[in-house]
Design a protein around this motif. Structure first.
Motif: not given
Length: 430
Positions: A89-100
C-alpha cells in the motif's frame, strides 16, 4: 414510448446475505417494462406482452436481464496505473498513485481520464459507482461532467490530504473544507449525481483537516462520506504512531466527527471488536475490495463475521489498486477470498453484493441495484455463453445458478451484451 425487454430475469426480494439465496427471483422468460427512465412493470413475458401491447419489444433471447453493477469504491484517477507491478500500500501510493494524481491539475487530462474510466466501466456493465478524485477541484468537475453527459447515477468527492503526500498533492485544512463545500454545493443532488466528503485516510490528513471535514459533514449530514480503514497491518501501525491517543484506527475518524450512518469505509480487513461494534451501532457501510486486497497483499475480508454482525457490505473494484474494472472478476475474487475464509458465497449472494448490496452500502439502494417497479432503469443484459470456455461449462448446468456461476468466475466485458442507463440503451445489444 414504453420498451419491453424480454429475456431471463434476475431480481431480489430480500437480502441473501442474511436471509439466504431463496430471496433471489429468477425467471427463464421474464420481462421488464421501461417507461420514462424507470421500471414500470416486472413479470413474465407473456403476461406483460398482453398488458403492454403498445410497448416496443426487445427480445434478448436467453440473455440475462439484471440491474447494472454498482461499484462501491473506485479511484478513477488511477485508471492508467491499474495492474502495476509489485508494491504494497504505502509503496504503491508513492510509486504509482501520487505521480499519476499530480497530473489532474490539468482539466483536459482529468476530463480525458474521466471519460476513459466511465466508458470502461460501462463496457463492463457498471452503471453506478462511488469514486475518489484527487485534491484538485478540476478532477471532481471532470468526473461529474462526464457522468452527467452519460446520464449516470454517480458519486465522487475531492480527495483531501495535507500531510504525508508530495508537494502539489497537499491542500490545507481550510482549503479542504472550502473546496469540498463549494463542490458539494455545485454538484450534490444535481440530476443523478451525489457529492461525497472524502478524506483519503488518516495518515494523509492532520487532526485539523479531519476536524474541518467532520464539521462539513455535520453541516451536510445527508451527504455520504468515504475513506479507508484498516487495509494493511503496517498501515495500522503507522496510524498508531500518528495518533498515539486514539483507541484504534476507527477512533481517528470518530474523534473528528467522521463516523456515521452515511459513512463508507473501504477495505476494513483488520478490525478490532470495538470498531465492529461502533460501525454497526451507527449503521455505517463497508466496501469490500477483494481483487485489491489480494493484489496488494492486504489480507482477507471477513464477510461472514461482518455480515453476521449486521454491517452493510458492498463489492468494489478499487480501481486501480484493484486489478480489474470488471465486477464479474470482483465477484470471482470475493468467492475465492470467501473460500480461504471457509465461507463460500452462493452465486445469488455474489450478484447481490455487486448490485443491490453495493447500492445499499452507498445509500442509493432505493434507486438502483435491483429490478423493481419505480426504480431507475439502469440495466444490463448478460450473455451466459460469452466465450467457448464459459459456454461449454454452462451447457452442463443443471439449474440456473450452475449456469450463472461460470460467468461469475470466468466472465469479462465480453459477457455484457447490452447496457441501459435511465432506460436508454448506451451499449447496443450484441
Amino acid at each position: 414510448m414504453a420498451e419491453l425487454l424480454i429475456g431471463q430475469l434476475l431480481r431480489f426480494e430480500g437480502d441473501p446475505m442474511t436471509e439466504g439465496p431463496d430471496v433471489a427471483r429468477h425467471s427463464s422468460r421474464g420481462a421488464v417494462v421501461i417507461e420514462d427512465g424507470r421500471i414500470a412493470a416486472v413479470g413474465e413475458a407473456d403476461a406483460l406482452r398482453r398488458d403492454w401491447p403498445q410497448a416496443a419489444v426487445t427480445d434478448l433471447g436467453g440473455r440475462l436481464i439484471s440491474a447494472g453493477f454498482v461499484d462501491a469504491h473506485v479511484h478513477y484517477p488511477q485508471t492508467q496505473i491499474i495492474a502495476s507491478w509489485g508494491k504494497r500500500l504505502i509503496d504503491w501510493l508513492n510509486s504509482y498513485t501520487f505521480p499519476a494524481e499530480m497530473r489532474f491539475a490539468d482539466p483536459r487530462h482529468a476530463a480525458d481520464v474521466a471519460a476513459l474510466y466511465l466508458d470502461l466501466a460501462l463496457d463492463h456493465g457498471t452503471t453506478s459507482m462511488c469514486s475518489y478524485a484527487t485534491i484538485h477541484p478540476e478532477s471532481v468537475d471532470a468526473f461529474f461532467a462526464e457522468a452527467e453527459a452519460r446520464g449516470m447515477r454517480a458519486m465522487a468527492g475531492k480527495t483531501c490530504m495535507d500531510r504525508n503526500a508530495p508537494e502539489g498533492l497537499r491542500d490545507t485544512a481550510q482549503a479542504a473544507y472550502d473546496q469540498s463545500k463549494a463542490l458539494l454545493q455545485k454538484w450534490h443532488g444535481k440530476g443523478r449525481l451525489s457529492y461525497v466528503i472524502t478524506p483519503r485516510f488518516s495518515p494523509t490528513s492532520t487532526p485539523d483537516q479531519l476536524s474541518a471535514l467532520g464539521s462539513l459533514w455535520a453541516e451536510y449530514p445527508d451527504c455520504p462520506m468515504q475513506t479507508h480503514l484498516s487495509e494493511q497491518v503496517d498501515e495500522i501501525a503507522w496510524v498508531r504512531e500518528l495518533f498515539p491517543e486514539a483507541r484504534d484506527y476507527l477512533d481517528t475518524y470518530e474523534t473528528f466527527g467522521l463516523l456515521g450512518k452515511n459513512g463508507i469505509y473501504g477495505h476494513a480487513i483488520h478490525l478490532e471488536p470495538r470498531e465492529i461494534a461502533r460501525l454497526r451501532e451507527v449503521g455505517a457501510a463497508l466496501a469490500h475490495c477483494p481483487t485489491s486486497n489480494t493484489f496488494i497483499g492486504s489480507g482477507l475480508f471477513d464477510m461472514r463475521g461482518l455480515t453476521v454482525a449486521g454491517l452493510r457490505v458492498g463489492l468494489a473494484t478499487d480501481t486501480g489498486g484493484g486489478s480489474s474494472f470488471s465486477m464479474l472478476r470482483t465477484m470471482a475474487a470475493a468467492y475465492e477470498v470467501g473460500q480461504l475464509r471457509r465461507y463460500p458465497l452462493h452465486p445469488a449472494q455474489l450478484w447481490w453484493l455487486a448490485t443491490q448490496g453495493a447500492a445499499r452500502a452507498l445509500g442509493i439502494g432505493h434507486a438502483v441495484g435491483n429490478i423493481a417497479v419505480g426504480m431507475e432503469a439502469d440495466l444490463i443484459a448478460v450473455d451466459l455463453h460469452s466465450t467457448p470456455a464459459i459456454a461449454q461449462r454452462a451447457a452442463q448446468a443443471g439449474n440456473f445458478w450452475q449456469a450463472l456461476f461460470p460467468t461469475i468466475m470466468m466472465g469479462d466485458d465480453r459477457a455484457i451484451a447490452g447496457v441501459w442507463i435511465g432506460g436508454k440503451a448506451v451499449r447496443a445489444v450484441s
